[in-house]
Design a protein around this motif. Structure first.
Motif, mmCIF file in Angstrom:
data_model
loop_
_atom_site.group_PDB
_atom_site.id
_atom_site.type_symbol
_atom_site.label_atom_id
_atom_site.label_comp_id
_atom_site.label_asym_id
_atom_site.label_seq_id
_atom_site.Cartn_x
_atom_site.Cartn_y
_atom_site.Cartn_z
ATOM 1 N N ASP A 237 -19.608 -22.918 33.988
ATOM 2 C CA ASP A 237 -19.347 -22.254 35.258
ATOM 3 C C ASP A 237 -18.476 -21.023 35.030
ATOM 4 O OD1 ASP A 237 -19.216 -21.679 37.899
ATOM 5 O OD2 ASP A 237 -17.881 -23.321 38.445
ATOM 6 N N GLY A 238 -18.908 -19.879 35.551
ATOM 7 C CA GLY A 238 -18.135 -18.649 35.431
ATOM 8 C C GLY A 238 -18.578 -17.741 34.299
ATOM 9 N N ASN A 239 -19.457 -18.227 33.395
ATOM 10 C CA ASN A 239 -19.954 -17.376 32.314
ATOM 11 C C ASN A 239 -20.784 -16.228 32.882
ATOM 12 O OD1 ASN A 239 -20.524 -19.957 29.785
ATOM 13 N ND2 ASN A 239 -18.684 -18.849 30.330
ATOM 14 N N SER A 240 -20.682 -15.071 32.233
ATOM 15 C CA SER A 240 -21.448 -13.901 32.635
ATOM 16 C C SER A 240 -22.698 -13.799 31.768
ATOM 17 C CB SER A 240 -20.601 -12.635 32.479
ATOM 18 O OG SER A 240 -21.327 -11.489 32.873
ATOM 19 N N VAL A 241 -23.871 -13.664 32.409
ATOM 20 C CA VAL A 241 -25.134 -13.573 31.671
ATOM 21 C C VAL A 241 -25.845 -12.279 32.031
ATOM 22 C CG1 VAL A 241 -25.428 -16.053 31.419
ATOM 23 C CG2 VAL A 241 -26.298 -14.919 33.464
ATOM 24 N N ILE A 242 -26.643 -11.790 31.091
ATOM 25 C CA ILE A 242 -27.346 -10.519 31.270
ATOM 26 C C ILE A 242 -28.660 -10.759 32.008
ATOM 27 C CG2 ILE A 242 -28.462 -8.604 30.070
ATOM 28 C CD1 ILE A 242 -26.391 -8.934 27.842
ATOM 29 N N LEU A 243 -28.932 -9.917 32.989
ATOM 30 C CA LEU A 243 -30.170 -10.001 33.757
ATOM 31 C C LEU A 243 -31.260 -9.139 33.124
ATOM 32 C CD1 LEU A 243 -28.715 -9.716 37.377
ATOM 33 C CD2 LEU A 243 -29.343 -11.805 36.149
ATOM 34 N N SER B 265 -25.611 -7.800 35.114
ATOM 35 C CA SER B 265 -25.191 -9.165 34.797
ATOM 36 C C SER B 265 -24.985 -9.981 36.063
ATOM 37 C CB SER B 265 -23.897 -9.144 33.983
ATOM 38 O OG SER B 265 -22.828 -8.597 34.749
ATOM 39 N N ALA B 266 -24.901 -11.283 35.880
ATOM 40 C CA ALA B 266 -24.618 -12.214 36.973
ATOM 41 C C ALA B 266 -23.745 -13.325 36.423
ATOM 42 C CB ALA B 266 -25.908 -12.775 37.553
ATOM 43 N N THR B 267 -23.130 -14.064 37.327
ATOM 44 C CA THR B 267 -22.221 -15.132 36.930
ATOM 45 C C THR B 267 -22.856 -16.496 37.181
ATOM 46 O OG1 THR B 267 -20.310 -13.750 37.476
ATOM 47 C CG2 THR B 267 -19.924 -16.121 37.283
ATOM 48 N N ALA B 268 -22.805 -17.358 36.191
ATOM 49 C CA ALA B 268 -23.289 -18.732 36.358
ATOM 50 C C ALA B 268 -22.353 -19.458 37.317
ATOM 51 C CB ALA B 268 -23.319 -19.445 35.015
ATOM 52 N N LYS B 269 -22.934 -20.152 38.299
ATOM 53 C CA LYS B 269 -22.087 -20.824 39.282
ATOM 54 C C LYS B 269 -22.773 -22.070 39.831
ATOM 55 C CE LYS B 269 -23.647 -17.579 42.865
ATOM 56 N NZ LYS B 269 -23.209 -16.569 43.856
ATOM 57 N N ALA C 144 -38.084 -31.329 44.660
ATOM 58 C CA ALA C 144 -36.890 -31.797 43.941
ATOM 59 C C ALA C 144 -35.683 -30.977 44.374
ATOM 60 C CB ALA C 144 -37.081 -31.689 42.433
ATOM 61 N N THR C 145 -34.508 -31.614 44.374
ATOM 62 C CA THR C 145 -33.265 -30.927 44.743
ATOM 63 C C THR C 145 -32.140 -31.341 43.796
ATOM 64 O OG1 THR C 145 -33.892 -30.823 47.087
ATOM 65 C CG2 THR C 145 -31.563 -30.531 46.562
ATOM 66 N N ALA C 146 -31.399 -30.361 43.319
ATOM 67 C CA ALA C 146 -30.214 -30.615 42.493
ATOM 68 C C ALA C 146 -28.996 -30.147 43.268
ATOM 69 C CB ALA C 146 -30.325 -29.884 41.154
ATOM 70 N N LYS C 147 -28.085 -31.065 43.568
ATOM 71 C CA LYS C 147 -26.892 -30.748 44.339
ATOM 72 C C LYS C 147 -25.743 -30.309 43.423
ATOM 73 C CE LYS C 147 -28.343 -32.023 48.525
ATOM 74 N NZ LYS C 147 -28.372 -31.100 49.685
ATOM 75 N N ASP C 148 -25.055 -29.243 43.835
ATOM 76 C CA ASP C 148 -23.869 -28.753 43.126
ATOM 77 C C ASP C 148 -24.143 -28.627 41.630
ATOM 78 O OD1 ASP C 148 -21.235 -27.800 43.126
ATOM 79 O OD2 ASP C 148 -20.434 -29.759 42.561
ATOM 80 N N ALA C 149 -25.259 -28.001 41.291
ATOM 81 C CA ALA C 149 -25.663 -27.850 39.890
ATOM 82 C C ALA C 149 -25.348 -26.441 39.395
ATOM 83 C CB ALA C 149 -27.144 -28.136 39.750
ATOM 84 N N LEU C 150 -25.067 -26.318 38.101
ATOM 85 C CA LEU C 150 -24.822 -25.007 37.509
ATOM 86 C C LEU C 150 -26.150 -24.263 37.423
ATOM 87 C CD1 LEU C 150 -22.701 -23.136 36.136
ATOM 88 C CD2 LEU C 150 -23.475 -24.085 33.962
#
Length: 286
Positions: free
Chosen positions: A265-271, A38-42, A211-217
């Protein structure tokens, strides 16, 4: 009486053995949960790049064109010439003179023979500035729509990487001479700093920041998958169970993809979710 006692003892041993096996078996019952990574959305900065390749060409080229019969030819391919240096003379008094310092990269005339280079669509002599190179791109329709002047780029040639920038984009596409290829749009990427150990004519890989997204989830790309309706989804880990969540995606880099809607932000997702993973499946993290 003795036989009856022995029978009862044997029966007791059998019952005890069955109970003991049941207790041991229940204590070692295999966990039916699925082991996952798993990984954390950030929040992070995500840059999307367009990967393409181009040809290293001189930053400046001088095409010298003559006419008549060549009396004297003073240079050959590979010669370094100075500005105002005489390169060739013709019988009609015409002189070909270099208007810049550079290297002779083409010679299409011969001493004592008429100059027919122009009829063949060539210059008589070509002088190139090989100390300054740039990259000529031939963009497809989909690539051309993403590229604009002033975008930053990373140029890779062999083991070396260089910073660059898109400095030119042609207004119209051109069709190739062959019937098999499609039309392409020309663009030029120049080096921020003068490169070393590069040679005109070779190819180079170019990654353009489109393209660039700043401080994006964002989440790792390997966490994203699709349902039977081809809708983007992720498997969120909640209370040790997998939960299917539909998401709305944004731009992506080579490792991460922006999530505009669906998780926080902070949700855990399966890889790399496997096919045996279902909504509500019990999961165990590695």
């Amino acid at each position: 009486m003795q036989k009856k006692t022995i029978g009862l003892l044997f029966a007791g041993v059998v019952v005890a053995g069955v109970i003991g096996f049941a207790l041991v078996n229940s204590g070692t019952k295999k966990d039916d949960s699925i082991t996952i990574r798993s990984a954390t959305a950030k929040k992070m900065d995500v840059t999307e790049t367009l990967s393409t390749s181009g040809t290293l060409i001189p930053n400046k080229i001088e095409n010298l064109v003559g006419t008549g019969t060549v009396n004297t030819l003073n240079v050959q391919i590979g010669d370094t010439v100075e500005k105002n240096q005489v390169l060739a003379n013709y019988d009609n008094g015409l002189t070909l003179t270099a208007r810049m310092k550079g290297t002779v990269t083409e010679v299409n005339i011969h001493t004592g023979q008429p100059d027919t280079a122009a009829q063949q669509g060539k210059a008589s002599i070509v002088v190139s500035d090989l100390t300054n190179l740039k990259i000529q791109l031939a963009l497809s329709n989909s690539e051309a729509s993403q590229v604009t002047v002033n975008q930053k780029a990373v140029i890779t040639s062999g083991r070396h990487q260089y910073a660059g920038q898109v400095t030119q984009k042609d207004p119209t596409a051109t069709s190739p001479q062959t019937a098999t290829g499609g039309a392409t749009l020309g663009a030029v990427v120049t080096f921020t700093d003068k490169p070393k150990e590069l040679y005109a004519g070779f190819s180079a890989d170019v990654a353009i920041s489109v393209a660039t997204a700043k401080d994006a989830l964002a989440i790792p790309i390997e966490a994203l998958t699709y349902n039977e309706k081809n809708e983007p989804i992720v498997y969120e880990v909640k209370d040790n169970k997998a939960k299917i969540v539909k998401v709305e995606t944004g731009i992506q880099s080579d490792q991460f993809i922006v999530i505009k809607k669906g998780i926080t932000d902070g949700n855990s997702v399966i890889l790399s979710p496997t096919s045996d993973l279902k909504d509500g499946s019990a999961v165990t993290k590695e």
